[in-house]
Motif scaffolding. Structure first.
Motif, PDB file in Angstrom:
ATOM      1  N   MET A   1       0.797  -1.186  -0.025  1.00 49.82           N
ATOM      2  CA  MET A   1      -0.070  -0.187  -0.194  1.00 49.82           C
ATOM      3  C   MET A   1       0.824   1.684  -0.105  1.00 49.82           C
ATOM      4  N   ILE A   2       1.169   2.295  -0.719  1.00 49.96           N
ATOM      5  CA  ILE A   2       0.927   3.201  -1.124  1.00 49.96           C
ATOM      6  C   ILE A   2       0.966   4.180  -0.353  1.00 49.96           C
ATOM      7  N   ARG A   3       1.950   4.915   0.746  1.00 48.54           N
ATOM      8  CA  ARG A   3       1.287   5.916   1.352  1.00 48.54           C
ATOM      9  C   ARG A   3       1.849   7.430   1.200  1.00 48.54           C
ATOM     10  N   THR A   4       0.528   8.584   0.479  1.00 51.05           N
ATOM     11  CA  THR A   4       0.228   9.527  -0.378  1.00 51.05           C
ATOM     12  C   THR A   4       0.112  10.784   0.794  1.00 51.05           C
ATOM     13  N   LEU A   5       1.032  11.274   0.922  1.00 51.57           N
ATOM     14  CA  LEU A   5       1.144  12.736   1.029  1.00 51.57           C
ATOM     15  C   LEU A   5       0.392  13.879   0.117  1.00 51.57           C
ATOM     16  N   LEU A   6      -0.796  13.964   0.487  1.00 53.41           N
ATOM     17  CA  LEU A   6      -2.137  15.065  -0.111  1.00 53.41           C
ATOM     18  C   LEU A   6      -1.438  16.852   0.894  1.00 53.41           C
ATOM     19  N   PRO A   7      -0.782  17.427  -0.120  1.00 54.51           N
ATOM     20  CA  PRO A   7      -0.527  18.932   0.493  1.00 54.51           C
ATOM     21  C   PRO A   7      -1.857  19.653   0.274  1.00 54.51           C
ATOM     22  N   LEU A   8      -2.680  20.240   1.011  1.00 53.54           N
ATOM     23  CA  LEU A   8      -3.748  21.105   0.915  1.00 53.54           C
ATOM     24  C   LEU A   8      -3.795  22.796   1.200  1.00 53.54           C
ATOM     25  N   ASP A   9      -4.631  23.541   0.619  1.00 54.10           N
ATOM     26  CA  ASP A   9      -4.601  24.519   1.150  1.00 54.10           C
ATOM     27  C   ASP A   9      -6.030  25.356   0.989  1.00 54.10           C
ATOM     28  N   GLY A  10      -6.360  24.249   0.948  1.00 55.21           N
ATOM     29  CA  GLY A  10      -7.953  24.948   0.749  1.00 55.21           C
ATOM     30  C   GLY A  10      -8.979  25.287  -0.007  1.00 55.21           C
ATOM     31  N   SER A  11      -7.711  25.278  -1.666  1.00 57.75           N
ATOM     32  CA  SER A  11      -8.390  25.899  -2.876  1.00 57.75           C
ATOM     33  C   SER A  11      -8.676  24.431  -3.369  1.00 57.75           C
ATOM     34  N   THR A  12      -9.969  25.135  -4.783  1.00 55.72           N
ATOM     35  CA  THR A  12     -10.506  23.511  -4.967  1.00 55.72           C
ATOM     36  C   THR A  12      -9.561  22.536  -5.915  1.00 55.72           C
ATOM     37  N   GLU A  13      -7.819  24.028  -6.714  1.00 59.40           N
ATOM     38  CA  GLU A  13      -7.317  23.013  -7.064  1.00 59.40           C
ATOM     39  C   GLU A  13      -6.613  22.685  -6.424  1.00 59.40           C
ATOM     40  N   ALA A  14      -6.097  22.586  -4.802  1.00 60.55           N
ATOM     41  CA  ALA A  14      -5.314  21.796  -4.109  1.00 60.55           C
ATOM     42  C   ALA A  14      -6.934  20.207  -4.057  1.00 60.55           C
ATOM     43  N   LEU A  15      -8.151  20.396  -3.727  1.00 58.79           N
ATOM     44  CA  LEU A  15      -9.093  19.363  -4.191  1.00 58.79           C
ATOM     45  C   LEU A  15      -8.805  19.020  -5.016  1.00 58.79           C
ATOM     46  N   ALA A  16      -8.133  19.253  -6.227  1.00 58.68           N
ATOM     47  CA  ALA A  16      -8.203  18.564  -7.516  1.00 58.68           C
ATOM     48  C   ALA A  16      -7.241  17.593  -7.356  1.00 58.68           C
ATOM     49  N   ALA A  17      -6.757  17.874  -7.319  1.00 57.87           N
ATOM     50  CA  ALA A  17      -5.225  16.811  -6.138  1.00 57.87           C
ATOM     51  C   ALA A  17      -6.166  15.488  -5.830  1.00 57.87           C
ATOM     52  N   VAL A  18      -6.710  15.702  -4.934  1.00 52.42           N
ATOM     53  CA  VAL A  18      -7.829  14.832  -3.603  1.00 52.42           C
ATOM     54  C   VAL A  18      -7.939  13.541  -5.105  1.00 52.42           C
ATOM     55  N   HIS A  19      -8.593  14.698  -6.029  1.00 55.17           N
ATOM     56  CA  HIS A  19      -9.847  13.813  -7.145  1.00 55.17           C
ATOM     57  C   HIS A  19      -9.104  12.618  -8.020  1.00 55.17           C
ATOM     58  N   GLN A  20      -7.205  12.993  -8.008  1.00 50.12           N
ATOM     59  CA  GLN A  20      -6.624  13.043  -8.663  1.00 50.12           C
ATOM     60  C   GLN A  20      -6.347  11.777  -7.805  1.00 50.12           C
ATOM     61  N   ALA A  21      -6.070  11.569  -6.839  1.00 49.06           N
ATOM     62  CA  ALA A  21      -5.112  10.270  -6.472  1.00 49.06           C
ATOM     63  C   ALA A  21      -6.491   9.392  -6.247  1.00 49.06           C
ATOM     64  N   LEU A  22      -7.798   9.572  -6.003  1.00 47.67           N
ATOM     65  CA  LEU A  22      -9.352   8.963  -6.218  1.00 47.67           C
ATOM     66  C   LEU A  22      -9.377   8.417  -7.445  1.00 47.67           C
ATOM     67  N   GLN A  23      -8.880   8.396  -8.211  1.00 48.83           N
ATOM     68  CA  GLN A  23      -9.220   8.376 -10.153  1.00 48.83           C
ATOM     69  C   GLN A  23      -8.087   7.687 -10.600  1.00 48.83           C
ATOM     70  N   LEU A  24      -6.852   7.879  -9.148  1.00 45.79           N
ATOM     71  CA  LEU A  24      -5.983   6.289  -9.666  1.00 45.79           C
ATOM     72  C   LEU A  24      -6.076   5.357  -8.970  1.00 45.79           C
ATOM     73  N   ARG A  25      -7.412   4.963  -7.434  1.00 47.99           N
ATOM     74  CA  ARG A  25      -7.509   4.499  -7.139  1.00 47.99           C
ATOM     75  C   ARG A  25      -8.288   3.535  -7.666  1.00 47.99           C
ATOM     76  N   THR A  26      -8.692   4.311  -8.324  1.00 49.06           N
ATOM     77  CA  THR A  26     -10.116   3.243  -9.042  1.00 49.06           C
ATOM     78  C   THR A  26      -9.256   2.470 -10.279  1.00 49.06           C
ATOM     79  N   GLN A  27      -8.268   3.264 -10.621  1.00 45.72           N
ATOM     80  CA  GLN A  27      -7.449   2.256 -11.954  1.00 45.72           C
ATOM     81  C   GLN A  27      -6.526   0.931 -10.890  1.00 45.72           C
ATOM     82  N   GLY A  28      -6.671   1.059  -9.409  1.00 46.31           N
ATOM     83  CA  GLY A  28      -5.435   0.103  -9.608  1.00 46.31           C
ATOM     84  C   GLY A  28      -4.536   0.506  -8.367  1.00 46.31           C
ATOM     85  N   LEU A  29      -4.818   2.316  -7.798  1.00 46.03           N
ATOM     86  CA  LEU A  29      -3.734   2.430  -6.895  1.00 46.03           C
ATOM     87  C   LEU A  29      -4.472   2.190  -5.415  1.00 46.03           C
ATOM     88  N   ASP A  30      -3.617   1.593  -4.639  1.00 50.18           N
ATOM     89  CA  ASP A  30      -4.024   1.260  -3.274  1.00 50.18           C
ATOM     90  C   ASP A  30      -2.878   2.084  -2.831  1.00 50.18           C
TER      91      ASP A  30
END
Length: 155
Positions: free
Chosen positions: A1-30
């Protein structure tokens, strides 16, 4: 399992990084996530005016927790294990330092702040995935209309 750091400043752009990580999860990244918010150190003016240093620190921590709330909700809904951390200091330096201290294998970072992203890429010892700020999609017909208008203008 990969431990992933998600730096966030509260912006919608930063939240897009969380969405991207979740998208990678649907493609098999645990992965498990560490949500990180970096607060700026208090300014001299704040230190002079505040009657209590704990008051400044508490307000800063509360602001950091608020910046992480949306990401926490997304990860909770997706069933992704996560922890949260609010620190004070230089954003790029803290991202690199916390990735190392927390044993992260990957940093997923929004690319809206070129200064921060370049410094993180330069100094990180783990891979950094930059998530670009996506502009609204433009339809090809819209581009054709703009070209027609430009060619119709007198020279």
């Amino acid at each position: 399992m990969i431990r992933t750091l998600l730096p966030l400043d509260g912006s919608t752009e930063a939240l897009a990084a969380v969405h991207q990580a979740l998208q990678l999860r649907t493609q098999g990244l645990d992965f498990t996530a560490v949500l990180l918010n970096v607060q700026e150190p208090p300014h001299l003016y704040e230190v002079v005016l505040a009657p209590d240093a704990d008051l400044i620190e508490g307000a800063s921590h509360e602001a950091g927790e608020h910046a992480l709330a949306s990401a926490q909700a997304l990860l909770d809904a997706a069933g992704v294990a996560h922890e949260s951390l609010v620190v004070t200091g230089d954003a790029a330096q803290q991202v690199v330092e916390q990735a190392e201290l927390l044993g992260c294998d990957l940093v997923v970072l929004a690319s809206q702040s070129h200064t921060v992203t370049q410094a993180v890429q330069r100094h990180s010892r783990v891979p950094v995935l930059l998530v670009p700020h996506l502009l609204p999609e433009v339809e090809p017909a819209d581009l054709a209309d703009q070209e027609d208008e430009a060619s119709a203008e007198p020279t």
